[in-house]
Design an enzyme around this catalytic site. Structure first.
Site, PDB file in Angstrom:
ATOM      1  N   CYS A   1       0.805  -1.230  -0.087  1.00 51.91           N
ATOM      2  CA  CYS A   1      -0.145  -0.083  -0.022  1.00 51.91           C
ATOM      3  C   CYS A   1       0.648   1.283   0.024  1.00 51.91           C
ATOM      4  O   CYS A   1       1.427   1.712  -0.870  1.00 51.91           O
ATOM      5  CB  CYS A   1      -1.012  -0.014   1.053  1.00 51.91           C
TER       6      CYS A   1
ATOM      7  N   HIS B   1      -3.283  -5.105   1.648  1.00 52.39           N
ATOM      8  CA  HIS B   1      -2.367  -5.573   3.001  1.00 52.39           C
ATOM      9  C   HIS B   1      -2.292  -6.903   3.365  1.00 52.39           C
ATOM     10  O   HIS B   1      -3.288  -7.371   4.379  1.00 52.39           O
ATOM     11  CB  HIS B   1      -3.268  -4.822   4.213  1.00 52.39           C
TER      12      HIS B   1
ATOM     13  N   GLU C   1      -0.337  -8.395   5.361  1.00 57.58           N
ATOM     14  CA  GLU C   1      -0.255  -8.447   6.689  1.00 57.58           C
ATOM     15  C   GLU C   1      -1.294  -8.130   7.626  1.00 57.58           C
ATOM     16  O   GLU C   1      -1.305  -8.535   9.007  1.00 57.58           O
ATOM     17  CB  GLU C   1       0.814  -7.325   7.267  1.00 57.58           C
TER      18      GLU C   1
HETATM   19  N1  GLN Z   1      -3.703   6.561   1.284  1.00 55.87           N
HETATM   20  C1  GLN Z   1      -2.391   6.063   1.693  1.00 55.87           C
HETATM   21  C2  GLN Z   1      -1.193   7.034   1.292  1.00 55.87           C
HETATM   22  O1  GLN Z   1      -1.152   7.678   0.377  1.00 55.87           O
HETATM   23  C3  GLN Z   1      -2.058   4.748   1.745  1.00 55.87           C
HETATM   24  C4  GLN Z   1      -2.834   3.796   2.641  1.00 55.87           C
HETATM   25  C5  GLN Z   1      -2.384   2.551   3.181  1.00 55.87           C
HETATM   26  O2  GLN Z   1      -1.106   2.533   3.239  1.00 55.87           O
HETATM   27  N2  GLN Z   1      -3.485   1.862   3.708  1.00 55.87           N
HETATM   28  O3  GLN Z   1      -0.304   7.152   1.466  1.00 55.87           O
END
Ligand code: GLN
Length: 193
Positions: free
Chosen positions: A80, A171, A173
């Site tokens: 992410c 994710h 994890e």
């Molecule tokens: N929206 C977040 C970002 O820009 C990422 C979200 C996440 O890691 N769950 O960095």
């Protein structure tokens, strides 16, 4: 010898990654300064907030040391926000990308926190779907020719690989399913040999 995996631990969900690695009998090291990057067999950049992580990476002078580690060929996996940091530089100057994988990433592309969702992800190396948890997730909007697709949900590319770098927009994890962490450890083991 147990594998030693670094997890960038400046902000975000580094603890669930450490718990996964513990379940799989790998050693994890929380990375907060450049010397924490020495003697690792792999590195994970967790989810969180890429703008905040950028500031903390600058504050800890970790940008160049992480780039050096990636260039050395050690496996690196972003989840992410970690994927946002590994992709190409986007338009938001608050995020400084590492540009370690040839993908364009659009932040918060599914909308706000309330638009977060779970969906079955089809992973190339796994026989059954993986439950993908997408939290204010980015979208991978384009990939370069030498980037391989590792995972999709519907028609969307959500997990990619190029050389020693892996990037997923969900994710693993945060589930109880260890399979993707297992694959990452296998990859680290192979690169170590
Ligand atoms: N929206 C977040 C970002 O820009 C990422 C979200 C996440 O890691 N769950 O960095």
């Amino acid at each position: 010898m147990r594998l030693r995996i670094g997890i960038l631990a400046l902000q975000g969900d580094f603890v669930p990654h450490a718990m996964m690695l513990k379940r799989l009998n790998a050693e994890s090291r929380l990375v907060r300064k450049a010397s924490d990057l020495i003697d690792l067999d792999g590195l994970i950049l967790p989810g969180g907030e890429s703008t905040t992580m950028t500031r903390l990476i600058e504050f800890a002078s970790l940008h160049q040391p992480i780039l050096t580690l990636i260039a050395s060929g050690i496996p690196v996996w972003g989840t992410c926000a970690g994927t946002i940091l590994l992709g190409k530089q986007g338009t938001d100057p608050r995020v400084r990308s590492l540009e370690a994988i040839d993908i364009e990433v659009a932040r918060n592309a599914y909308g706000r926190q309330s638009e977060s969702f779970h969906a079955d992800v089809i992973i190339r190396e796994l026989e059954t779907p993986f439950e993908g948890i997408f939290i204010r997730a980015p979208k991978i909007v384009s990939i370069g020719d030498s980037v391989q697709v590792k995972g999709k949900f519907n028609d969307e590319i959500v997990f990619v690989e190029q050389n020693n770098v892996w990037a997923s927009t969900f994710h693993p994890e945060l589930t109880s399913d260890v399979r993707i962490h297992q694959l990452f450890l296998k990859f680290c083991e192979e690169k170590k040999r």
